[in-house]
Design a protein around this motif. Structure first.
Motif, short mmCIF file in Angstrom:
data_model
loop_
_atom_site.label_atom_id
_atom_site.label_comp_id
_atom_site.label_asym_id
_atom_site.label_seq_id
_atom_site.Cartn_x
_atom_site.Cartn_y
_atom_site.Cartn_z
N GLN A 222 -4.51 -4.87 4.33
CA GLN A 222 -3.12 -4.44 4.53
C GLN A 222 -2.88 -3.19 3.68
N TYR A 223 -2.39 -2.13 4.32
CA TYR A 223 -2.24 -0.85 3.62
C TYR A 223 -0.77 -0.47 3.48
N SER A 224 -0.52 0.39 2.50
CA SER A 224 0.72 1.16 2.42
C SER A 224 0.33 2.58 2.03
N ASN B 6 -5.78 -7.27 -0.08
CA ASN B 6 -6.53 -8.28 0.70
C ASN B 6 -7.65 -7.63 1.51
N LYS C 55 -11.25 -4.58 6.70
CA LYS C 55 -9.84 -4.60 7.09
C LYS C 55 -9.02 -5.09 5.90
N ARG D 66 3.07 1.35 6.65
CA ARG D 66 2.37 0.18 6.13
C ARG D 66 1.97 -0.69 7.31
N GLY D 67 0.86 -1.43 7.15
CA GLY D 67 0.39 -2.26 8.25
C GLY D 67 -1.08 -2.60 8.06
N LEU D 68 -1.78 -2.77 9.17
CA LEU D 68 -3.18 -3.17 9.15
C LEU D 68 -4.09 -1.94 9.08
#
Length: 237
Positions: A115-117, A78, A113, A130-132
């Motif tokens: 969502q990452y892992s 995203n 921006k 994981r998060g923003l």
């Protein structure tokens, strides 16, 4: 990169300035026209079927490489980018008889921006979380090439562009990943410093997706406008 248009009733919207192809100061005219149009490109122009440029979706990016001792598995989903519509034209070459335009542009600041892992081994540090993900890219330079061709519709000539070719050169990049080490602020700051020291790895994955997305949306915007007006309406003598 859409420069001119008139409405079918002959009225010209205030955000679009016509430039005559015989204008000896065509470069200045086009540059001024683009500056007037840019705020509309950011939000889109529904009456001309021009989509909103921001935020620009890049979808999902994945960086998976390296041996186990220095492995990087980094994914962003995203992913959205703000700032492409703030481009600045630095120079331009045009060949209107052959429907060619070439620009050098500057993108002063892009903000993104998603969502990452991440699961990453760097030296003795193992990063996992994981998060923003947020970040800024400053001073992105680009080469933009546009090649058009005429089409006949209802016995009238219209201009359409092939897919724009955009090549970007990376400027400065800064990432911030939230929630590393379960939100530990000290370790999170250290980890983000390590990530930013290796930001070239990540930005090289973002660049092709950004080039493609910008090319797609600029081409769509240009052709949606050009499809509504004849060549002579758009490029008067």
């Amino acid at each position: 990169m859409v420069f001119f248009a008139t409405f079918s009733n002959g009225e010209l919207p205030e955000y679009i300035k016509v430039c005559k192809r015989s204008d000896p100061d065509l470069y200045d005219c086009i540059s001024n026209s683009v500056e007037t149009l840019k705020p509309k490109l950011r939000k889109g122009i529904p009456e001309l079927n021009v989509p909103s440029m921001e935020p620009l979706p890049l979808g999902t990016l994945a960086l998976n490489r390296g041996p186990q001792s220095a492995r990087v598995d980094f994914n962003i989903t995203n992913l959205l980018v703000w700032g492409p519509s703030s481009f600045i034209i630095k120079s331009m070459n045009h060949d209107i008889p052959n429907y060619r335009f070439a620009f050098k542009v500057l993108l002063p600041k892009l903000h993104f921006k998603g969502q990452y892992s991440i699961n990453m081994n760097v030296l003795l540090l193992k990063l996992k979380g994981r998060g923003l993900a947020t970040g800024n890219i400053t001073n992105y330079f680009g080469d933009v090439n546009m090649q058009g061709h005429k089409i006949i519709k209802d016995e009238k000539e219209y201009l359409q562009f092939d897919k724009l070719n955009i090549k970007l050169k990376v400027g400065q990049t800064r990432f911030k990943l939230d929630n590393l080490f379960n939100g530990n602020p000290a370790l999170g700051t250290l980890a983000n410093d390590v990530i930013n020291q290796n930001s070239d790895l990540f930005i090289e994955e973002i660049k092709p997706a950004l080039e493609k997305s910008m090319s797609d949306i600029f081409t769509e915007a240009a052709n949606n406008i050009l499809n509504k007006f004849t060549f002579d309406e758009l490029f008067p003598e």
